[in-house]
Design a protein around this motif. Structure first.
Motif, mmCIF file in Angstrom:
data_model
loop_
_atom_site.group_PDB
_atom_site.id
_atom_site.type_symbol
_atom_site.label_atom_id
_atom_site.label_comp_id
_atom_site.label_asym_id
_atom_site.label_seq_id
_atom_site.Cartn_x
_atom_site.Cartn_y
_atom_site.Cartn_z
ATOM 1 N N UNK A 1 -5.210 92.988 21.996
ATOM 2 C CA UNK A 1 -6.473 93.671 21.706
ATOM 3 C C UNK A 1 -6.512 94.186 20.278
ATOM 4 N N UNK A 2 -5.367 94.658 19.776
ATOM 5 C CA UNK A 2 -5.374 95.188 18.412
ATOM 6 C C UNK A 2 -5.664 94.083 17.390
ATOM 7 N N UNK A 3 -5.229 92.844 17.683
ATOM 8 C CA UNK A 3 -5.532 91.744 16.776
ATOM 9 C C UNK A 3 -7.003 91.340 16.865
ATOM 10 N N UNK A 4 -7.603 91.487 18.037
ATOM 11 C CA UNK A 4 -9.034 91.210 18.171
ATOM 12 C C UNK A 4 -9.820 92.161 17.272
ATOM 13 N N UNK A 5 -9.460 93.452 17.295
ATOM 14 C CA UNK A 5 -10.137 94.427 16.438
ATOM 15 C C UNK A 5 -9.859 94.156 14.962
ATOM 16 N N UNK A 6 -8.617 93.764 14.654
ATOM 17 C CA UNK A 6 -8.256 93.498 13.257
ATOM 18 C C UNK A 6 -9.028 92.305 12.710
ATOM 19 N N UNK A 7 -9.097 91.222 13.471
ATOM 20 C CA UNK A 7 -9.844 90.058 13.010
ATOM 21 C C UNK A 7 -11.341 90.318 13.020
ATOM 22 N N UNK A 8 -11.792 91.202 13.901
ATOM 23 C CA UNK A 8 -13.197 91.614 13.845
ATOM 24 C C UNK A 8 -13.516 92.317 12.545
ATOM 25 N N UNK B 1 -22.268 98.259 9.995
ATOM 26 C CA UNK B 1 -22.559 98.706 11.357
ATOM 27 C C UNK B 1 -21.621 98.069 12.373
ATOM 28 N N UNK B 2 -21.269 96.808 12.177
ATOM 29 C CA UNK B 2 -20.332 96.144 13.078
ATOM 30 C C UNK B 2 -18.894 96.581 12.825
ATOM 31 N N UNK B 3 -18.621 97.015 11.623
ATOM 32 C CA UNK B 3 -17.271 97.435 11.236
ATOM 33 C C UNK B 3 -16.866 98.748 11.909
ATOM 34 N N UNK B 4 -17.788 99.702 11.975
ATOM 35 C CA UNK B 4 -17.448 101.059 12.415
ATOM 36 C C UNK B 4 -16.937 101.126 13.847
ATOM 37 N N UNK B 5 -17.623 100.567 14.850
ATOM 38 C CA UNK B 5 -17.089 100.694 16.214
ATOM 39 C C UNK B 5 -15.769 99.969 16.424
ATOM 40 N N UNK B 6 -15.459 98.985 15.593
ATOM 41 C CA UNK B 6 -14.195 98.267 15.740
ATOM 42 C C UNK B 6 -13.044 99.001 15.066
ATOM 43 N N UNK C 1 -14.154 95.487 22.933
ATOM 44 C CA UNK C 1 -13.578 94.964 21.688
ATOM 45 C C UNK C 1 -13.901 93.475 21.530
ATOM 46 N N UNK C 2 -13.748 92.737 22.618
ATOM 47 C CA UNK C 2 -14.024 91.301 22.558
ATOM 48 C C UNK C 2 -15.505 91.034 22.326
ATOM 49 N N UNK C 3 -16.361 91.840 22.962
ATOM 50 C CA UNK C 3 -17.802 91.669 22.755
ATOM 51 C C UNK C 3 -18.189 91.960 21.313
ATOM 52 N N UNK C 4 -17.583 92.992 20.724
ATOM 53 C CA UNK C 4 -17.872 93.318 19.332
ATOM 54 C C UNK C 4 -17.392 92.216 18.399
ATOM 55 N N UNK C 5 -16.237 91.625 18.705
ATOM 56 C CA UNK C 5 -15.750 90.513 17.888
ATOM 57 C C UNK C 5 -16.700 89.331 17.979
ATOM 58 N N UNK C 6 -17.157 89.013 19.186
ATOM 59 C CA UNK C 6 -18.097 87.906 19.359
ATOM 60 C C UNK C 6 -19.390 88.173 18.600
ATOM 61 N N UNK C 7 -19.907 89.408 18.684
ATOM 62 C CA UNK C 7 -21.136 89.752 17.964
ATOM 63 C C UNK C 7 -20.928 89.676 16.455
ATOM 64 N N UNK C 8 -19.743 90.044 15.985
ATOM 65 C CA UNK C 8 -19.461 89.956 14.552
ATOM 66 C C UNK C 8 -19.471 88.500 14.093
ATOM 67 N N UNK C 9 -18.877 87.611 14.890
ATOM 68 C CA UNK C 9 -18.888 86.188 14.544
ATOM 69 C C UNK C 9 -20.312 85.635 14.570
#
Length: 388
Positions: free
Chosen positions: A45-52, A274-279, A207-215
């Motif tokens: 999970x921490x890598x998901x947030x990092x790559x986000x 905006x996408x950066x802050x919650x991650x 976290x995964x949803x935020x990563x998907x939205x960022x992509x």
């Protein structure tokens, strides 16, 4: 029929970029949620947030490349728009805490209770609604960019002078947001977020949803940039970059073109923030630091100015290197390494990674084409004639 403006603007490299980002946006969350923790293919999970976070930086790099690579506007204050978008989202997240804060106040955030604020400031109204916060993510950076650009471009401020005043703008915002009476948490900023749209910010699914939205946002911003630079508007922007006086002499309102693309770029940077802050889980005045804006320009230079794909790649490569080197014995020397990287790229790869590759490929294509033609001629029994 005329192809759609977005599909018409895509070439092979752009299509590959979109497919790679879309693939990562789907596969990384699925590997995190579906595979067991002991699997070698499971992404923690921490890598998901990092790559986000890297993806958000890529969006910021695209916004800078749009104005610098195609219009010649070197902004050293684009981190301000990134931070304003982040603060708009942070204000929404703070309002969602409610009575779960340290002081249990259902209206005031903890830092306001600590500083004895009697009531919620007027500019915090509406941020308890997601749609309003999402609107402010775009409107606030866009309005600031429009007001700044209106005065700067009408005064025909260009070159290094424009870069300096953009840096002064973000430094002024840094000093303002550091003040406790400014109403944004002072030095500590906004943090301790709980929920976003009713979902726990720390949960793996969120976290995964935020990563998907960022992509998805990265793809959308990339498509918008491609649509701009491959249109007639993009040709005018390149003309402004290469010969502003001549473009103005031909009758184009250069100030209007610059103002439009600068405002559009600021809105994109706000979305990235905006996408950066919650991650990341925090937003504070250090995001306004002029050094952050300069570092973002370095990402674009390393990846390749005026290529879009290179800007996004440069953001990911440089930030991955930063994460790698700052976690070991070389951490105190990271800034020196970053400066050396910028100097080496400027001297050895002045077009950046992607720009240099594109130039090499353009030189190779005629040779490959001649080789293919000669091979086809031999297969047909026709010997190629020597050059006279």
């Amino acid at each position: 029929m005329t192809p759609h403006v977005l599909t018409r603007s895509l070439d092979r490299s752009a299509a590959i970029f979109i497919l790679v980002v879309a693939g990562l946006g789907i596969l990384i969350p699925l590997s995190n949620l579906l595979l067991p923790a002991g699997s070698m293919f499971q992404v923690p999970t921490y890598l998901v947030a990092l790559w986000g976070k890297y993806v958000c930086y890529a969006i910021l790099a695209l916004s800078i490349d749009l104005i610098w690579g195609y219009c010649g506007i070197l902004s050293l204050g684009h981190g301000a728009f990134f931070a304003l978008g982040g603060y708009a989202m942070g204000m929404y997240l703070m309002r969602q805490i409610g009575s779960r804060g340290v002081y249990g106040n259902p209206i005031l955030p903890d830092f306001m209770v600590f500083l004895n604020w009697p009531s919620l400031p007027w500019y915090w109204y509406g941020f308890d609604m997601f749609w309003f916060a999402a609107l402010m993510v775009v409107v606030v950076p866009g309005l600031l960019a429009f007001a700044f650009g209106w005065f700067a471009f009408r005064s025909r401020v260009t070159g290094v002078y424009l870069s300096i005043i953009t840096q002064a703008m973000t430094y002024a915002l840094l000093l303002g947001f550091f003040r406790n009476d400014f109403g944004f948490g002072g030095n500590n900023g906004l943090t301790d977020f709980k929920d976003i749209l009713g979902f726990n910010v720390q949960a793996e699914g969120t976290r995964c949803a935020l990563f998907f939205l960022s992509c998805a946002a990265l793809i959308a911003v990339f498509l918008i940039c491609r649509a701009v630079v491959t249109s007639k508007l993009g040709k005018v922007l390149v003309a402004i970059r290469d010969a502003e006086s001549r473009t103005r002499f031909l009758g184009y309102r250069v100030e209007s073109y610059k103002l439009f693309v600068f405002t559009l770029s600021a809105c994109m940077a706000g979305v990235a923030g905006a996408l950066y802050v919650p991650q990341v889980g925090i937003i504070n005045p250090s995001e306004f630091s002029p050094g952050n804006s300069i570092e973002a320009v370095i990402w674009v230079a390393v990846g390749g100015r005026g290529t879009l794909v290179g800007a996004a790649l440069g953001a990911v490569v440089v930030n991955y290197a930063k994460t790698f080197f700052t976690s070991g014995p070389l951490a105190p020397y990271w800034l020196f390494m970053l400066g050396a990287l910028f100097i080496l790229v400027t001297l050895l790869l002045p077009k950046g990674i992607i720009g240099t590759f594109n130039a090499w490929w353009e030189q190779r294509k005629p040779a490959l084409g001649n080789g293919a033609a000669a091979s086809a001629a031999r297969e047909d029994g026709v010997a190629p004639k020597p050059a006279e």
